[in-house]
Design a protein around this motif. Sequence first.
Motif, short mmCIF file in Angstrom:
data_model
loop_
_atom_site.label_atom_id
_atom_site.label_comp_id
_atom_site.label_asym_id
_atom_site.label_seq_id
_atom_site.Cartn_x
_atom_site.Cartn_y
_atom_site.Cartn_z
N ILE A 52 0.85 -1.19 0.00
CA ILE A 52 0.00 0.00 0.00
C ILE A 52 0.89 1.24 0.00
CG2 ILE A 52 -0.25 -0.12 2.53
CD1 ILE A 52 -3.03 1.17 2.00
N LEU A 53 0.59 2.16 -0.88
CA LEU A 53 1.32 3.41 -0.94
C LEU A 53 0.34 4.50 -0.58
CD1 LEU A 53 4.30 3.47 -1.84
CD2 LEU A 53 3.13 1.52 -2.83
N GLN A 54 0.50 5.06 0.61
CA GLN A 54 -0.43 6.10 1.01
C GLN A 54 0.23 7.46 0.89
OE1 GLN A 54 -0.59 4.84 5.34
NE2 GLN A 54 -0.80 7.05 5.50
N ASP A 55 -0.56 8.46 0.60
CA ASP A 55 0.02 9.77 0.40
C ASP A 55 -0.41 10.75 1.48
OD1 ASP A 55 1.95 9.47 -1.76
OD2 ASP A 55 0.30 8.37 -2.57
N VAL A 56 -0.53 12.00 1.13
CA VAL A 56 -0.70 13.06 2.14
C VAL A 56 -1.78 12.71 3.17
CG1 VAL A 56 -1.13 15.48 2.49
CG2 VAL A 56 -0.04 14.73 0.40
N GLY A 160 -2.43 11.27 -11.23
CA GLY A 160 -1.21 10.90 -11.97
C GLY A 160 -0.19 10.22 -11.08
N HIS A 161 -0.07 10.69 -9.84
CA HIS A 161 0.88 10.12 -8.89
C HIS A 161 0.46 8.69 -8.50
CE1 HIS A 161 3.62 10.23 -5.30
NE2 HIS A 161 2.70 9.41 -4.83
N GLU A 162 -0.81 8.52 -8.16
CA GLU A 162 -1.29 7.20 -7.73
C GLU A 162 -1.22 6.20 -8.88
OE1 GLU A 162 -1.55 6.67 -4.64
OE2 GLU A 162 -1.62 8.75 -3.99
N VAL A 163 -1.57 6.64 -10.08
CA VAL A 163 -1.44 5.78 -11.26
C VAL A 163 0.04 5.45 -11.49
CG1 VAL A 163 -1.71 5.70 -13.78
CG2 VAL A 163 -3.61 6.49 -12.35
N GLY A 164 0.91 6.41 -11.16
CA GLY A 164 2.35 6.18 -11.23
C GLY A 164 2.75 4.99 -10.36
N HIS A 165 2.14 4.85 -9.19
CA HIS A 165 2.42 3.69 -8.33
C HIS A 165 1.99 2.40 -9.02
CE1 HIS A 165 3.96 5.83 -4.96
NE2 HIS A 165 2.81 6.38 -4.58
N HIS A 166 0.88 2.46 -9.75
CA HIS A 166 0.42 1.27 -10.47
C HIS A 166 1.45 0.88 -11.54
CE1 HIS A 166 -2.17 -1.64 -12.37
NE2 HIS A 166 -2.12 -0.97 -13.52
N ILE A 198 10.52 5.41 -4.52
CA ILE A 198 9.26 5.03 -5.19
C ILE A 198 8.30 6.22 -5.25
CG2 ILE A 198 7.15 3.67 -4.69
CD1 ILE A 198 9.22 2.06 -6.21
N GLU A 199 8.28 7.02 -4.19
CA GLU A 199 7.38 8.19 -4.16
C GLU A 199 7.86 9.27 -5.12
OE1 GLU A 199 4.54 8.33 -2.88
OE2 GLU A 199 4.59 6.57 -1.58
N LEU A 200 9.17 9.50 -5.15
CA LEU A 200 9.69 10.53 -6.07
C LEU A 200 9.51 10.10 -7.52
CD1 LEU A 200 12.94 11.69 -4.19
CD2 LEU A 200 10.70 12.83 -4.25
N THR A 254 9.51 9.17 4.26
CA THR A 254 8.99 8.10 3.40
C THR A 254 8.69 8.60 1.98
OG1 THR A 254 6.76 8.64 4.18
CG2 THR A 254 7.89 6.81 5.28
N HIS A 255 8.53 9.93 1.83
CA HIS A 255 8.10 10.48 0.53
C HIS A 255 9.10 11.47 -0.08
CE1 HIS A 255 4.33 8.72 1.73
NE2 HIS A 255 3.77 9.06 0.60
N GLY A 256 10.09 11.89 0.70
CA GLY A 256 11.04 12.88 0.20
C GLY A 256 10.73 14.27 0.71
#
Length: 288
Positions: A52-56, A160-166, A198-200, A254-256
């Motif tokens: 799971i990649l969670q953001d803000v 775009g960011h979440e699709v980037g994780h995909h 991965i986040e960057l 975790t995100h930069g």
Amino acid sequence: MKLDGRRMSTNVDDRRKKGSTAAKVGGGIGGGIIIALIVWLLGGKAPDVGTILQDVQSTASTWVDSKTQEQMATKCSQFLASTEDFWAEEFEKVGGYYRQPKLVLYSDTVTTGCGHHQAKCIGPFYCSADECVFIDINQMVAHYSAKGQVCDLVYAEIIGHEVGHHVEYLRGEMEKMNEMAYRYGKESPQFLQWSVRIELLADYYAGCWAHFEDERFGSISDDEIRKTLDMMPSKGDDYIQKKAKGYANPETFTHGTSEQRYRWFKKGLESGDPAAGRVILTMPYDQL
Ligand SMILES: [Zn+2]
């Protein structure tokens, strides 16, 4: 963004509660546990929890009016459709096939292959076990509109960011996170540094898609680019930690940093070339 007449994606799974006749979301956490238990009792493997990649994170509790929410749901579907076009072409260039993710719109809580989540604690996220992006529109709009000047591109960047994780998942770039978690644990520098990479990279991919979107549809104004770049620093670990506890500890990032997130998104936006971003995974960590 200019979105009139644009295609909507067929990959949106709308699980939002509608007024008082709330639709039941997923199977609820109890359902998930019962299924896992039954599988276990039958001697099978419990379901994989996935990455799971969670953001803000957000504690926004304001209620966004339903008209705004509906308009944003339509836009999110259009953003997703555009990412489908972009990534399908990018995968084709290297003889690959892009398996499209689903976008799940939900309200407050959702049960996923990666666990049960509350929007106010987690923000937008991607779950690899489901190959889904999860967004609570109310939470997202409340969170960002409280932060500063917003525009469509600010929200498009999130998709775009979440699709980037995909994409990272499909390309095996996320696999190393699981390996690091397994070998060293989720608190280890090895795991956390891979998480930052991965986040960057997802920020960079979001920038590449925005580049495509503007090149193909001439849809983005300079003002929107400025507002979106202005928003990026508020997603940095240093900014978030300082705001929450008065200081930042780089060893727990975790995100930069704000500067890194701004810079990699901007680089993607300028280049539009996803392949060039893979350097994020190989360059020395202190040079990221
Ligand atoms: Zn992310």
